[in-house]
Design an enzyme around this catalytic site. Structure first.
Site, PDB file in Angstrom:
ATOM      1  N   GLN A 238       1.124  -1.209  -0.337  1.00 43.00           N
ATOM      2  CA  GLN A 238      -0.460   0.122   0.277  1.00 43.00           C
ATOM      3  C   GLN A 238       0.538   1.159  -0.253  1.00 43.00           C
ATOM      4  O   GLN A 238       0.619   2.159  -0.531  1.00 43.00           O
ATOM      5  CB  GLN A 238      -0.954   0.331   1.461  1.00 43.00           C
ATOM      6  N   ARG A 385      -9.705  -0.242   7.108  1.00 44.25           N
ATOM      7  CA  ARG A 385     -10.117   1.019   6.364  1.00 44.25           C
ATOM      8  C   ARG A 385     -10.862   1.933   7.181  1.00 44.25           C
ATOM      9  O   ARG A 385     -12.260   2.008   7.575  1.00 44.25           O
ATOM     10  CB  ARG A 385     -12.077  -0.493   5.810  1.00 44.25           C
ATOM     11  N   CYS A 386      -9.993   2.054   7.859  1.00 49.43           N
ATOM     12  CA  CYS A 386     -10.214   3.516   8.593  1.00 49.43           C
ATOM     13  C   CYS A 386      -9.473   4.123   8.642  1.00 49.43           C
ATOM     14  O   CYS A 386      -8.090   3.335   8.406  1.00 49.43           O
ATOM     15  CB  CYS A 386     -11.182   3.505   9.971  1.00 49.43           C
ATOM     16  N   GLU A 755     -13.550   5.281   3.927  1.00 48.66           N
ATOM     17  CA  GLU A 755     -13.404   4.498   4.610  1.00 48.66           C
ATOM     18  C   GLU A 755     -15.001   4.549   5.958  1.00 48.66           C
ATOM     19  O   GLU A 755     -15.041   4.322   6.611  1.00 48.66           O
ATOM     20  CB  GLU A 755     -11.723   5.116   5.752  1.00 48.66           C
TER      21      GLU A 755
END
Lengths: 801, 289
Positions: A238, A385-386, A755
């Site tokens: 990522q 995902r935050c 997110e």
């Protein structure tokens, strides 16, 4: 000079496909045809394979590792252990959190499935046979599974390697199993506010260990070119540039001799931020063998060893007056980080941005304490995902405010209106140290309540309750903090968390845009082209976006924490504006007027007062390479590095309606309405897709995702048989909506959205489930809300009789 | 997730397959749809030296009615069952259960024979076969024999099938017109094994229950035929009292393990609930014609 003057202004704007256009995702053409190029698609000449021998135990001494039989397996080329890596200094690696993590188990194992040896062979079958043939002799040690026992005086000591250290990278610690203590806020004032409060509530609220479980597992192909001294690593990264720097720091290889490439990445969700033993071992094996080495995780490896998320054990308290106006917040958190501190947060933030725990509410005072501990579990603690620990914080406050509403008997929507930060209070300084840039919470919740006919739902709930039926309505009005972040308070291994964009405009009116971020499915190739299209007036279809190759992309910190649009998106706009500024000079030259006599219109500069005299961007592109003002450098290229002045604060109002089967405990999500405010909307379709995906993950987390351990530290259910990935059959139908409150400090007013649905979705589900039982006095129910857990509540209350 | 090495055989006839089974004994394993065996091999929990792939054997396919029996080839897939007009018309319980197994892709591969012969208590068809009083046709070196489904299952992966025998056909007495049946399966998601599941097959004489069979899936070491539950229904109008009694008897025989689907207590209760639902639905279907 214009070649498109017959088109109307609206047609020209539509042709651009810029900001606000719901154009189809450019990358989908290859994804939906199976034509993507993922790491496991990469085949290099002479490539060999590697895989791990993994620990059967959660905590044990390694007495011996016998590799003889494995080396005798046809096709097996090498078996690497910690002893082999030690002379290279590669048997341990530094973590992004200042700790160290074992690359291959050094004298002992700290969690089940930990990497013990790396077998290299000609094909995957030989490697797998070799893995089976390695004989490891263990001496079992007492296992620490429960983080609440980690700091006991008689707890087994897990990390002898750092036993004597009073600091493992994030401040002083007080026990060999302690990692850090972090606190923020005003304890004295908070204590006083609680002492004086008319109403207080206190809830134990756990957020179980779960896993981002991207569709594609982690993997890499490492290739050492011994002749030129260049190491190339293709991997599921990522943050490719951060990986390059970390690899350089670990191996001592000069950074110009390392090339990191992230090809197409099949989802990350935080799982692919950090560095894993597989990367190091593949690189070491390539150096040893002189051949490219591929390592690809299995699903079980991924779920049981690479970075998990959450595992926060929280105690939250609110103090309030009789009307439910919050007067103080207190939170005490025990964070289970597993065997090594490998969480991926900005380094000064061991608990991430958990101090966003005041949420959307005007809370005068608060105090937060977080302690991190080691346990015999896989390491991690990433943001799934935050933004960093934001989903935990949002879950806590959204649960607490519901509990407060129940305690004082106020409607759960009403209590939010009574506590919202009001639109005129922005920019708003929170008691725990954030400056919220913008927001309009009451408008969002009002719109949501009207959309679902909230009053009607509450009436229906009452009627159903009279018949013994269980229906719940959950509200979540969350605020995120994303876009890490300002380099004055955010860094990773010392690197400021800026991001970057390079734009090269070609003579015929097209362009390539390169960024320091890396899409894993977010649609960067589509949305970033739209930003540039609007800013420089070239069609987004003529703009290629490229990311992920450290040899070509400008340095950036990567994609996670919803930072791509707030940071790299801003760099995109600023770089494009630099291009436009030069273009304006060229236009003035072409039109033989002063620069100040020109005005910008969609895709051209025109002379003020003489609209028919214009130079289109297409004309200017060619002129940049052929017809320049005296003394100007040819070309139309630029790079921008953007250090954001502040975070952005997306928010939303979600409503979830559930019906619960009182005989089985099964939950049916009847309705889910999600209103998101992410500021300026670049591509509404991409946003909708992001929200759908995030809500599906939130649903999975709330209803079934948990990495479970038994008392021996055996990881249970680390496959998709047990770990809940909902299919289309289980996934609810989503209704999406929006308001638009642009960020005042972002160049185009965008805030990030990927997110939000995870942050807001999870509490909305839990709030709905608990709401179904609120009439029976239930204040909280632990996640995940599996049928059997819900049934236990039903059974205890006797509602199934 | 990489299997060890094995030899692969693809016999063209039942005789050839049986000969191979006889030759390899416990080192040989029959490969039908592969959806139980191959995952076990990838985890190296199963390490057969010889795989005997029966998918090339034409005589193991097909669904037909003969002599008052529905005869289904062991290699018929779940998709074949779902597509069969004969079964839809005469024995709708079979497609109802097949549709609850795995997902469409897997149903194109997974076979009825594999599902019933594997001996996994999580498989759905054993309980369905017990409820329908099915008979399994087996073939071994010594010839053919028949074993009733209700006598076939001894424990987890422990069945009446000998190592050198092949299941060739499933024979189900064609249910009488007017019967009612239902399979109720509780699962966490598509593709999961049952938290608990129950089958019920009922027939009525007027408003009284004339025959009843109730069976359970995945709440014991094997599928469970609850004789006592059927007894509790026969002669009654299948009213709430009778249904409650039958469900209680089903729960009394359920002995699930605690797993991530829930504690044993919960799974037992769900066995009762699924039995209740299966009986009520079967009764309604019988009464509805």
């Amino acid at each position: 000079m214009s070649d498109i003057k017959e088109m109307s202004l609206e047609e020209r704007e539509a042709t651009l496909g810029g900001i606000g256009s719901a154009r189809k995702r450019k990358e989908d053409a290859r994804f939906i045809r199976g034509q993507g190029n993922y790491v496991d698609d990469i085949k290099l000449p002479g490539m060999v394979f590697g895989d791990f021998v993994r620990s059967a135990y959660a905590h044990a001494k390694i007495k011996s590792i016998d590799t003889e039989a494995a080396l005798a397996v046809p096709g097996v080329m090498a078996v690497i252990t910690a002893k082999d890596l030690e002379p290279l200094g590669l048997h341990w690696m530094p973590t992004l959190a200042g700790d160290v993590a074992a690359v291959l188990a050094d004298k002992k194992v700290h969690f089940q499935n930990q990497e013990v040896a790396f077998v290299v062979g000609a094909d995957r079958y030989a490697v797998s046979d070799g893995v089976q043939a390695v004989d490891v002799d263990y001496d079992e040690l007492p296992v620490l599974v429960d983080p609440r026992k980690a700091l006991d005086a008689d707890a087994p000591i897990l990390r002898e390697d750092v036993q004597e250290k009073d600091n493992v990278g994030q401040g002083l610690r007080r026990h060999p199993n302690h990692i850090f203590h972090w606190e923020v806020g005003d304890k004295t004032a908070t204590d006083a506010a609680f002492a004086a409060a008319a109403v207080t509530i206190k809830e134990e609220i756990g957020y179980p260990r779960n896993h981002p479980s991207p569709m594609e597992t982690c993997g890499c192909v490492a290739s050492m070119d011994a002749t030129n001294g260049v190491l190339t690593v293709y991997g599921t990264f990522q943050a490719p540039h951060v990986i390059r720097t970390v690899v350089s720091l670990i191996t001592g290889l000069s950074e110009n001799n390392i090339r990191i490439v992230s090809p197409d990445v099949g989802g990350g969700f935080g799982n692919k931020v950090g560095a894993y033993p597989g990367y190091i071992c593949a690189a070491a094996a390539s150096i040893v063998t002189g051949l490219p080495v591929k390592w690809i995780e299995s699903r079980m490896d991924n779920l049981s060893t690479t970075a998990f998320a959450r595992d926060y054990h929280m105690t939250g308290e609110l103090a309030a007056d009789e009307s439910g106006k919050i007067t103080a917040i207190r939170a005490n958190v025990l964070a289970d980080h597993g065997a090594f501190n490998t969480h991926a947060q900005p380094m000064k933030w061991p608990a991430g941005f958990f101090n966003i725990v005041t949420g959307s509410y005007d809370v005068p005072v608060g105090h937060v304490e977080v302690d991190g501990v080691y346990t015999n579990k896989a390491p991690g603690g990433v943001a799934y995902r935050c933004s960093f620990r934001v989903t935990e914080a949002a879950y806590l406050i959204e649960r607490l405010i519901d509990a407060l509403a129940q305690k004082i008997g106020v409607d759960k929507a009403e209590i939010r209106f009574r506590n919202f930060i009001q639109p005129e209070q922005f920019p708003y300084d929170s008691c725990l140290g954030w400056e919220y840039d913008s927001g309009d919470y009451p408008t969002a919740l009002k719109k949501a309540l009207e959309a679902v006919d909230y009053e009607g739902l509450r009436r229906e709930q009452k009627e159903k309750a009279a018949k013994g039926e269980l229906m719940g309505i959950g509200i979540a009005t969350f605020t995120e903090i994303v876009g890490a972040g300002p380099t004055r308070n955010c860094d990773i291994v010392g690197l400021g968390m800026f991001d970057s964009c390079e734009i090269r405009v070609h003579p015929t009116g097209s362009a390539i845009v390169r960024l320091g971020t890396k899409s894993q499915g977010q649609g960067h190739e589509t949305t970033f082209a739209q930003i540039v299209a609007t800013e420089i007036g070239l069609p987004s279809d003529a703009i290629t976006v490229e990311e992920g190759d450290t040899d070509t992309a400008p340095y950036g910190l990567g994609t996670y924490g919803s930072r791509s649009t707030p940071v790299a998106g801003a760099a995109c706009a600023i770089a494009a504006r630099k291009i436009r500024a030069k273009a304006q000079k060229i236009a003035a030259h072409l039109l033989e007027v002063g620069e100040g006599d020109l005005e910008w219109e969609v895709d051209r500069f025109r002379v003020k007062g003489l609209p028919e005299r214009a130079a289109t961007m297409k004309d200017i592109c060619m002129a940049a390479y052929s017809n320049l003002p005296e003394g100007m450098e040819p070309g139309l290229e630029t790079t921008s590095y953007y250090d954001p002045p502040n975070f952005t604060y997306p928010f939303g109002a979600y409503v979830c309606v559930v019906d619960i089967d009182r005989f089985t405990g099964e939950i049916k999500v009847r309705r889910f309405y999600a209103l998101d405010d992410c500021g300026t909307r670049i591509n509404p379709m991409v946003i909708e897709g992001q929200v759908h995906g995030g809500l599906a993950e939130a649903f999975a987390i709330a209803m079934g995702q948990e990495i479970v351990f038994d008392e021996l530290g055996n990881v249970m259910g680390a496959s998709f048989l047990d770990y809940f990935i909902p299919t289309t059959v289980e996934t609810p139908v989503w209704e999406t909506d929006h308001t638009v409150t642009p960020s005042p400090h972002h160049p185009i007013g965008a805030k990030g959205v990927g997110e939000s649905p995870n942050v807001g979705g999870v509490p909305a589900f839990t709030n709905a489930v608990v709401d179904a039982f609120a009439q029976h006095g239930v204040m909280h129910m632990p996640m995940p809300h599996t049928a059997w857990r819900v049934w236990q509540t039903i059974d205890e209350l006797g509602l199934n009789k | 997730m990489i299997p060890g090495s094995f030899a692969y055989h693809r016999p063209a006839s039942v005789d050839e397959a049986v000969a191979l089974l006889g030759q390899f004994g416990e080192d040989g394993k029959v490969l039908a749809g592969g959806h139980s065996l191959i995952p076990m091999m990838k985890l190296r929990l199963a390490t057969p030296e010889h795989l005997i792939d029966i998918n090339g054997i034409g005589e193991l396919k097909g669904i037909r009615e003969e002599g008052g029996q529905l005869r289904i080839g062991a290699a018929a897939t779940q998709a074949d069952i779902l597509a069969s007009d004969l079964l839809a018309n005469t024995c709708p319980l079979l497609p109802e259960a097949a549709a609850l197994i795995a997902d469409p892709q897997i149903r194109y591969c997974g076979t009825l024979g594999g599902n019933v012969a594997n001996g996994d208590p999580g498989n759905d068809m054993p309980a369905v076969m017990m409820a329908l009083a099915a008979i399994y046709a087996l073939r071994g070196p010594g010839g053919a024999r028949e074993v009733a489904a209700r006598d076939f299952y001894h424990g987890t992966f422990d069945t009446a099938l000998a190592e050198n025998e092949l299941l060739t056909e499933i024979r189900i007495p064609t249910p009488a017109p007017g019967h009612g049946a239902s399979y109720q399966k509780m699962k966490r998601k598509v593709g999961d094994y049952a938290t608990a599941a129950a089958a019920a097959v009922l027939s009525f004489d007027g408003d009284r229950c004339a025959s009843a069979a109730v069976t359970l899936t995945n709440v014991g070491e094997a599928a469970i035929f609850v004789t006592e539950a059927g007894d509790a229904l026969v002669g009654t109008a299948v009213d709430d009292t009778a249904v409650a009694e039958a469900a209680a008897r089903a729960m009394a025989l359920a002995a699930p393990v605690s797993d991530l689907r829930g504690p044993a207590e919960y799974r037992t209760q769900m066995a009762g609930e699924m039995a209740r639902r299966a009986i009520r639905t079967a009764a309604a279907r019988a009464k509805g014609g």
